[in-house]
Design an enzyme around this catalytic site. Structure first.
Site, PDB file in Angstrom:
ATOM      1  N   GLY A  14       3.222   7.868  30.383  1.00 48.35           N
ATOM      2  CA  GLY A  14       2.953   8.896  29.399  1.00 48.35           C
ATOM      3  C   GLY A  14       3.983  10.119  29.252  1.00 48.35           C
ATOM      4  N   GLY A 120       1.944   4.598  38.303  1.00 47.20           N
ATOM      5  CA  GLY A 120       2.138   3.391  37.826  1.00 47.20           C
ATOM      6  C   GLY A 120       3.675   2.504  37.655  1.00 47.20           C
ATOM      7  CB  THR A 141       2.255  12.626  36.183  1.00 47.25           C
ATOM      8  OG1 THR A 141       0.775  13.118  35.734  1.00 47.25           O
ATOM      9  CG2 THR A 141       2.243  12.940  37.592  1.00 47.25           C
ATOM     10  CB  ILE A 142       1.143  16.715  32.248  1.00 46.86           C
ATOM     11  CG1 ILE A 142       0.168  15.616  31.680  1.00 46.86           C
ATOM     12  CG2 ILE A 142       2.397  16.559  31.359  1.00 46.86           C
ATOM     13  CD1 ILE A 142      -0.649  16.448  30.846  1.00 46.86           C
ATOM     14  CG  ASP A 143      -2.949  13.955  34.690  1.00 50.26           C
ATOM     15  OD1 ASP A 143      -2.611  14.586  33.985  1.00 50.26           O
ATOM     16  OD2 ASP A 143      -3.335  12.870  34.706  1.00 50.26           O
ATOM     17  N   GLY A 186      -6.209  15.265  33.031  1.00 51.31           N
ATOM     18  CA  GLY A 186      -6.441  15.243  34.373  1.00 51.31           C
ATOM     19  C   GLY A 186      -7.317  13.971  34.451  1.00 51.31           C
ATOM     20  CD  GLU A 238      -7.651  12.785  30.584  1.00 51.01           C
ATOM     21  OE1 GLU A 238      -7.593  12.501  29.547  1.00 51.01           O
ATOM     22  OE2 GLU A 238      -6.637  12.632  31.424  1.00 51.01           O
ATOM     23  CD  GLN A 290      -4.053  19.056  28.061  1.00 54.81           C
ATOM     24  OE1 GLN A 290      -4.449  19.588  29.166  1.00 54.81           O
ATOM     25  NE2 GLN A 290      -4.582  18.641  27.420  1.00 54.81           N
TER      26      GLN A 290
END
Ligand code: F6P
Length: 364
Positions: A14, A120, A141-143, A186, A238, A290
């Site tokens: 992503g 990944g 990663t935004i997470d 998330g 999420e 986001q």
């Protein structure tokens, strides 16, 4: 005269604000060493269709650090070790085409691949490294769920956007005496929900690390109600799930995708709150807002530092490493330290304790 380095760069998984800043820093740092950089389009797929390789010159990248997305494209379906291929009969089968990637990389005489991605994409980078490709990883990663780095770029931007959204929800929630449930990204870790929920004065924060109990959430909301606070903001990652339950899989049906597409917990929680408390309730999903747009100053600077550090690692021939923020420095750490282990929110962390101390419920 010795040939300068020829570097390939790809962005996988992503997108995240800051990808273009990494590209700009890699290209400019390489240029100042007399090296060349080529962009591999759409993750690893550009190393299969090699007409999707583009020269990245200083003219092409100067100033892109402030722009969201990635100028070389990305995908979360292009794993060369498990590539969906449609045969003549129209059937899709999964094949390992990684040998082709290695062959093309060598044929094009690249000296190094800078792989910018999350868990990944970095796992693929590590597997290609094991097959002989000199690789440097850059964590994205935004997470913010990657181990071995204190923070990934994209996260600060996502938290800022989520916090601004929560701030805006307060006035409308208060005016209507409603419960607003906002679902943020998330998948495995609740970093975005936690940081934006605390900063945005949410009443309840739901994260994957703490299974929630609907009765506890409703009790907290009604306790506020009795005290005259007739509205509340609930922030749900999420990946959050009820005790004994699982995160909600939306089922994308996208061929070649290896992770599930999550979503729907916000709506579920909103409906349950309405049922159990009788209060007016609404839900919204912030989704890809986001991930879009300009990176914050923090993310921009971090991405530029990551890109420049990646080139320094190449110069030192420290392949198989990933750049990481280990304050105060950006350093090279072994790729295998970053992949395969998710960085979860620690329930003993001072951030979680801060939330509890100021009266925020985790629904537990
Ligand atoms: O991993 C980053 C992430 O933004 C997750 O938070 C989210 O679950 C996922 O990507 C969404 O992916 P897509 O853009 O393919 O829907």
């Amino acid at each position: 005269m010795a040939r300068g380095m020829k570097i390939a760069i790809n962005t996988g998984g992503g997108d995240a604000p800051g990808l273009n800043a990494v590209i700009e820093a890699v290209v400019m740092s390489a240029y100042h060493r007399g090296w060349e950089v080529y962009g591999i389009k759409n993750g690893y797929t550009g190393l299969l269709n090699t007409d999707e390789i583009i020269p990245l010159t200083p003219e092409r990248v100067r100033g892109i650090s402030s722009i969201g997305g990635t100028i070389i494209g990305t995908t979360n379906k292009g794993n060369p070790f498990q590539m969906p291929i449609t045969n003549m009969a129209g059937e899709t089968e999964i094949r390992d085409v990684s040998d082709k990637v290695v062959e093309n990389f060598k044929r094009l005489r690249f000296d190094c691949l800078v792989a910018v991605g999350g868990d990944g994409s970095l796992k693929i980078a590590h597997d290609l490294y094991s097959k002989g490709i000199p690789v440097i990883g850059v964590p994205k990663t935004i997470d913010n769920d990657l181990k071995a780095t204190v923070i990934t770029f994209g996260f600060d931007t996502a938290v800022s956007i989520a916090t601004e959204a929560i701030d805006r929800l307060h006035s409308t929630a208060k005016s209507h005496e409603r419960i607003m449930v906002v679902e943020v990204m998330g998948r495995h870790a609740g970093w975005i929900a936690l940081n934006s929920g605390i900063s945005g004065s949410a009443s309840v924060i739901l994260i994957p690390e703490i299974p929630f109990d609907m009765d506890k959430i409703c009790e907290h909301i009604m306790e506020r109600d009795i005290k005259g606070e007739r509205y509340a903001i609930v922030v749900a990652a999420e990946g959050a799930a009820p005790k004994g339950g699982r995160a909600i899989d939306k089922g994308s049906g996208e061929v070649g995708r290896q992770d599930v597409v999550l979503g729907g917990v916000g709506e579920y929680v909103a409906k349950e709150i309405a049922k159990k408390t009788g209060k007016d309730t609404r839900s919204l999903v912030l989704g890809h807002l986001q991930r879009g747009g300009s990176p914050t100053t923090f993310d921009r600077l971090l991405s530029l530092r990551f890109g420049a550090a990646a080139v320094r690692l190449i110069e030192e021939k420290q392949f198989g490493k990933m750049v990481a923020l280990v304050p105060p420095d950006v350093k090279g750490v072994p790729l295998e330290d970053a992949i395969g282990h998710i960085k979860l929110v620690s329930l003993e962390s001072d951030t979680v304790r801060t939330a509890r101390d100021i009266g925020i419920s985790f629904g537990d």
